[in-house]
Design a protein around this motif. Structure first.
Motif, mmCIF file in Angstrom:
data_model
loop_
_atom_site.group_PDB
_atom_site.id
_atom_site.type_symbol
_atom_site.label_atom_id
_atom_site.label_comp_id
_atom_site.label_asym_id
_atom_site.label_seq_id
_atom_site.Cartn_x
_atom_site.Cartn_y
_atom_site.Cartn_z
ATOM 1 N N ALA A 1 -4.961 4.528 -3.998
ATOM 2 C CA ALA A 1 -6.381 4.188 -3.924
ATOM 3 C C ALA A 1 -7.242 5.115 -4.773
ATOM 4 O O ALA A 1 -7.016 6.326 -4.829
ATOM 5 N N GLY A 2 -8.237 4.524 -5.412
ATOM 6 C CA GLY A 2 -9.241 5.280 -6.154
ATOM 7 C C GLY A 2 -10.633 4.864 -5.735
ATOM 8 O O GLY A 2 -10.827 3.888 -4.999
ATOM 9 N N THR A 3 -11.620 5.599 -6.196
ATOM 10 C CA THR A 3 -13.014 5.280 -5.896
ATOM 11 C C THR A 3 -13.555 4.304 -6.934
ATOM 12 O O THR A 3 -12.932 4.048 -7.968
ATOM 13 N N MET B 1 -6.832 -1.422 1.260
ATOM 14 C CA MET B 1 -7.827 -2.137 0.465
ATOM 15 C C MET B 1 -7.440 -2.163 -1.016
ATOM 16 O O MET B 1 -7.772 -3.099 -1.743
ATOM 17 N N ALA B 2 -6.725 -1.126 -1.466
ATOM 18 C CA ALA B 2 -6.306 -1.074 -2.867
ATOM 19 C C ALA B 2 -5.214 -2.099 -3.158
ATOM 20 O O ALA B 2 -5.229 -2.770 -4.201
ATOM 21 N N SER C 1 0.833 -1.194 0.000
ATOM 22 C CA SER C 1 0.000 0.000 0.000
ATOM 23 C C SER C 1 0.873 1.250 0.000
ATOM 24 O O SER C 1 1.931 1.299 0.621
ATOM 25 N N ALA C 2 0.397 2.280 -0.701
ATOM 26 C CA ALA C 2 1.140 3.533 -0.811
ATOM 27 C C ALA C 2 1.045 4.373 0.451
ATOM 28 O O ALA C 2 1.865 5.262 0.660
ATOM 29 N N GLY D 1 -10.038 1.504 -3.636
ATOM 30 C CA GLY D 1 -9.675 1.559 -2.226
ATOM 31 C C GLY D 1 -10.650 2.319 -1.356
ATOM 32 O O GLY D 1 -10.433 2.446 -0.153
ATOM 33 N N LEU D 2 -11.753 2.833 -1.923
ATOM 34 C CA LEU D 2 -12.734 3.584 -1.140
ATOM 35 C C LEU D 2 -14.025 2.782 -1.026
ATOM 36 O O LEU D 2 -14.592 2.359 -2.038
#
Length: 580
Positions: A138-140, A355-356, A115-116, A322-323
Motif C-alpha cells: 500500500a501507498g498513499t 484497499m490496495a 494483499s501483502a 491503500g491509504l
C-alpha cells in the motif's frame, strides 16, 4: 455462523467486502463523499467489469475450506480475475490454502492478486508470497484530511481525521488531559482508553489524549465519549508503525504521530503544574486537502519483504493506493465499525493493503480485456516492469514509518502505472510447469508439490532450471551465504516475449547494486515479430562484506530494457547473510 449479525450468503455484514469490491469495479457515481470528505466522482478501476462475490470470512474467522471452495467456485464460474484482500501467517505452500487455491486458479488462466498484509513496517512481514500470486502493498495518494491540534501555548500539531459531526466551538479552547495520568484505574489501561478505564470526573467536558494500542482507534473515541469527554486526540506509539490513518470518529477526534503525542504529553504535564495557564487545546478540522507532496509514500502499515518462504522471489511485487481510500459502504453498518455507531453513509474511507489489492485487481481486468491472450504472469509482468519508484517531487518514494527513502523490500518493483502497463513492450511469461520447477528447486517433496499443483511432478528432468531464482520472474533476487568465501557469484536466465512492435531492438541499461558487478548477455535483443521470445543471461558477482553473525546486508539495483519507446525495468536484489 451467527445469523443475527451475518448473512448466510455473499452479502456483506461488515463493510470490508463492499469497500474492496467497489474499488475494483464500482460504477461511476457523483456526488460521492464521506461526510463531505473527498467530495467528487467515485469510480472503481474497471467500472464496466462484472463482479462475482464469494464469502470466505465469517465473524469466527476465515476457514481454509471456505477459501478453497471459493477459489474452485470462482474458476468454475469463469472469472478472469480473483481479488483476495485476505491474509494470514506465512507457511510452506503445501500448507497454505491461499497458495493452493490460487495455483489452481492461475493454472486455469485466472489472475490472482492478494494483499501483502498490514504487518509493516517491520521486515519479513509480507504475506501471500507464492510466486503465482501478485502481492500488493500500500501507498498513499496526493490527498489527505488534516485535523490539527492547537495547544494553549500556541503550538499546532498536525493530525488527520474524518469526523463528520458537530465540531468543537470555533475559537474556544477546551481543557485537555492525558488519559494515562489519572484517568481512573491503572495508568496503562487509562492511556489506551479501554472500556471502563476512564473516570468521568477526570475527563468530563475535556479533550482526552489516548495512546494507540489493543482496541480499535474508533473504539477509543467511544470510550472517551461515554465518559463525558468532548474530544479525543489519538497518539501513535513510536513502534506501532501505523502512520497516520484517518477515521470516522464518533466524537470530535484526530490522530497525531508519535512525536506529536510526545509534545502534547509534555505540554499537558507542564501546564498542569501552572495555576495561571492550565492545559487547554482544540481540534481544527480542515476538510480535504489535495495536491499533497510528497506522494506516493509507502504506507507505514504496508507489509515488507524479504519473502519469508522464498527469498529468491521479491515480495511484495508492487504497491498501489491503500491509504484513506474512498469506496462504497453498506448503509446498515456505521462508518466507524463500532456496533453502537448507527450513522448511515453510502461511502466510507478506509486504509489497508486490503484497499490496495483491488486497485490492482481492477487494473488486471482492464489489461485482460485489452490483451485477452495474456496469461496471469504476463499481466503481472506488465504491472511490474512499468511501475515507478519516484514520487511527485521526482525523488525516490519515501517510507512513511521513517521519513527516509524506501527500498525494494518496501515497494517491490514500484507503484503501478496503469497507462504504461497497457503497453509494456516486453513481458516475462511463466507457465504452470515453470512453477512446478520452482517448487522442485525449492526442495519441496513430490507429494508436497502434488498438494499444491494437483498433478504429479517429476523433479529429475535434465532441463531443470537449476535454482529457485531462475523462475522467469520480472524481478531478480539472490541470497549469498557468506561461509568465509571472498568472491561470490550467481546467474539468472530470463526469457522475454515481445508484445510491442514487430521489428524492435531493445538495449540494456544496468544499474548494479552497490559494490556488485552485474553483466547481461546479450546486451541487445533484436525482435522480428510480435510474440517472439528471446533469452538473456544475468550474472551477479560480489565480494563478501564484514557482517556480525546472523546479520544481513541488502543492496539493490536494476536492469532496464528499452527500445526507445518502451521501457521494461526489473529490480535486482542482492542479499548477503552471515550465518550464526
Amino acid at each position: 455462523m451467527n445469523e443475527t449479525t451475518e448473512y448466510r450468503s455473499p452479502r456483506d455484514s461488515d463493510g470490508h467486502g463492499t469497500h474492496t469490491a467497489s474499488i475494483a469495479a464500482g460504477r461511476y457515481v457523483f456526488p460521492a463523499s464521506t461526510f463531505g470528505y473527498a467530495h467528487g466522482v467515485a469510480a472503481g478501476m474497471a467500472p464496466k467489469a462484472r463482479l462475482a462475490a464469494y464469502k470466505v470470512c465469517w465473524n469466527a474467522g476465515c476457514y481454509d475450506s471456505d477459501i478453497l471452495a471459493a477459489f474452485d467456485a470462482a474458476v468454475s464460474d469463469g472469472v478472469d480475475v480473483i481479488s483476495l484482500s485476505v491474509g494470514g501467517v506465512v507457511v510452506p505452500y503445501h500448507l497454505d490454502a491461499i497458495a493452493i487455491g490460487s495455483f489452481g486458479a492461475v493454472d486455469r488462466g485466472v489472475f490472482v492478486s492478494a494483499s501483502a498484509g498490514n504487518g509493516g513496517p517491520g521486515g519479513l512481514s509480507v504475506t501471500n508470497v507464492a510466486p503465482w500470486v501478485t502481492t500488493v502493498g500500500a501507498g498513499t495518494i496526493d490527498r489527505d484530511f488534516p485535523a490539527d491540534v492547537k495547544l494553549g501555548n500556541g503550538k499546532v500539531i498536525s493530525g488527520v481525521s474524518l469526523y463528520g459531526g458537530p465540531g468543537l466551538a470555533s475559537g474556544k479552547m477546551y481543557p485537555i488531559v492525558y488519559a494515562g495520568s489519572g484517568g481512573g484505574g491503572d495508568g496503562y489501561s487509562g492511556s489506551l482508553c479501554l472500556e471502563g478505564s476512564l473516570d468521568p470526573k477526570f475527563v468530563e467536558g475535556k479533550i482526552v489524549l489516548c495512546d494507540r494500542g489493543i482496541n480499535s482507534r474508533a473504539a477509543k473515541g467511544e470510550v472517551v465519549k461515554m465518559a463525558g469527554g468532548v474530544g479525543m486526540i489519538l497518539a501513535n506509539g513510536v513502534f506501532d508503525g501505523e502512520g497516520l490513518v484517518a477515521d470516522c470518529h464518533v466524537l470530535p477526534a484526530t490522530a497525531v504521530g508519535a512525536s506529536g503525542g510526545d509534545e502534547i504529553r509534555k505540554y499537558v504535564s507542564a501546564a498542569a503544574k501552572s495555576k495561571s495557564s492550565p492545559p487547554a487545546a482544540t481540534i481544527v478540522f480542515k476538510g480535504t486537502r489535495v495536491n499533497v507532496r510528497p506522494a506516493p509514500v509507502v504506507s507505514a502499515f504496508s507489509a515488507r519483504g524479504p519473502n519469508p518462504e522464498s527469498p529468491e522471489i521479491l515480495k511484495p511485487d508492487i504497491i498501489a493506493p491503500g491509504l484513506n481510500i474512498l469506496a462504497a459502504w453498506p448503509d446498515k453498518i456505521g462508518p466507524s465499525g463500532i456496533p453502537s455507531d448507527k450513522r448511515k453513509i453510502e461511502f466510507n474511507i478506509l486504509s489497508g493493503t486490503s484497499m490496495a489489492c483491488p486497485h490492482v485487481s481492477g487494473l488486471a481486468a482492464l489489461l485482460k480485456a485489452a490483451h485477452p491472450e495474456w496469461s496471469p504472469a504476463a499481466i503481472r509482468s506488465a504491472l511490474m516492469t512499468t511501475a515507478y519508484t519516484v514520487d511527485n517531487r521526482g525523488e525516490t518514494m519515501l517510507d512513511e514509518s521513517t521519513g527516509n527513502v524506501s527500498t525494494v523490500l518496501d515497494f517491490g518493483a514500484g507503484h503501478v502505472h496503469p497507462q504504461k502497463a497497457m503497453d509494456p513492450g516486453l513481458i516475462y511469461d511463466i507457465t504452470s510447469f515453470n512453477y512446478m520447477d520452482f517448487l522442485c528447486n525449492s526442495n519441496y517433496t513430490l507429494s508436497n508439490i502434488q498438494v499444491v499443483t494437483r498433478r504429479s511432478a517429476d523433479c529429475s528432468g535434465a532441463k531443470r532450471a537449476g535454482h529457485a531464482g531462475n523462475l522467469n520472474y520480472p524481478s531478480l533476487s539472490v541470497v549469498f551465504q557468506q561461509y568465509g568465501k571472498h568472491q561470490m557469484s550467481a546467474h539468472f536466465i530470463r526469457t522475454v516475449t515481445n508484445v510491442g512492435d514487430a521489428n524492435s531492438v531493445y538495449k540494456v541499461t544496468i544499474r548494479p547494486p552497490g559494490e556488485t558487478l552485474v553483466t547481461v548477455q546479450p546486451e541487445k535483443l533484436v525482435f522480428r515479430r510480435v510474440g517472439q521470445k528471446l533469452n538473456f543471461l544475468v550474472r551477479v558477482e560480489t565480494t563478501a562484506v564484514k557482517l556480525a553473525p546472523g546479520a544481513t546486508s541488502l543492496r539493490s539495483g536494476s536492469i532496464i530494457w528499452s527500445d526507445g519507446k518502451h521501457t521494461a525495468t526489473s529490480p535486482v536484489v542482492v542479499t548477503m547473510q552471515q550465518p550464526l
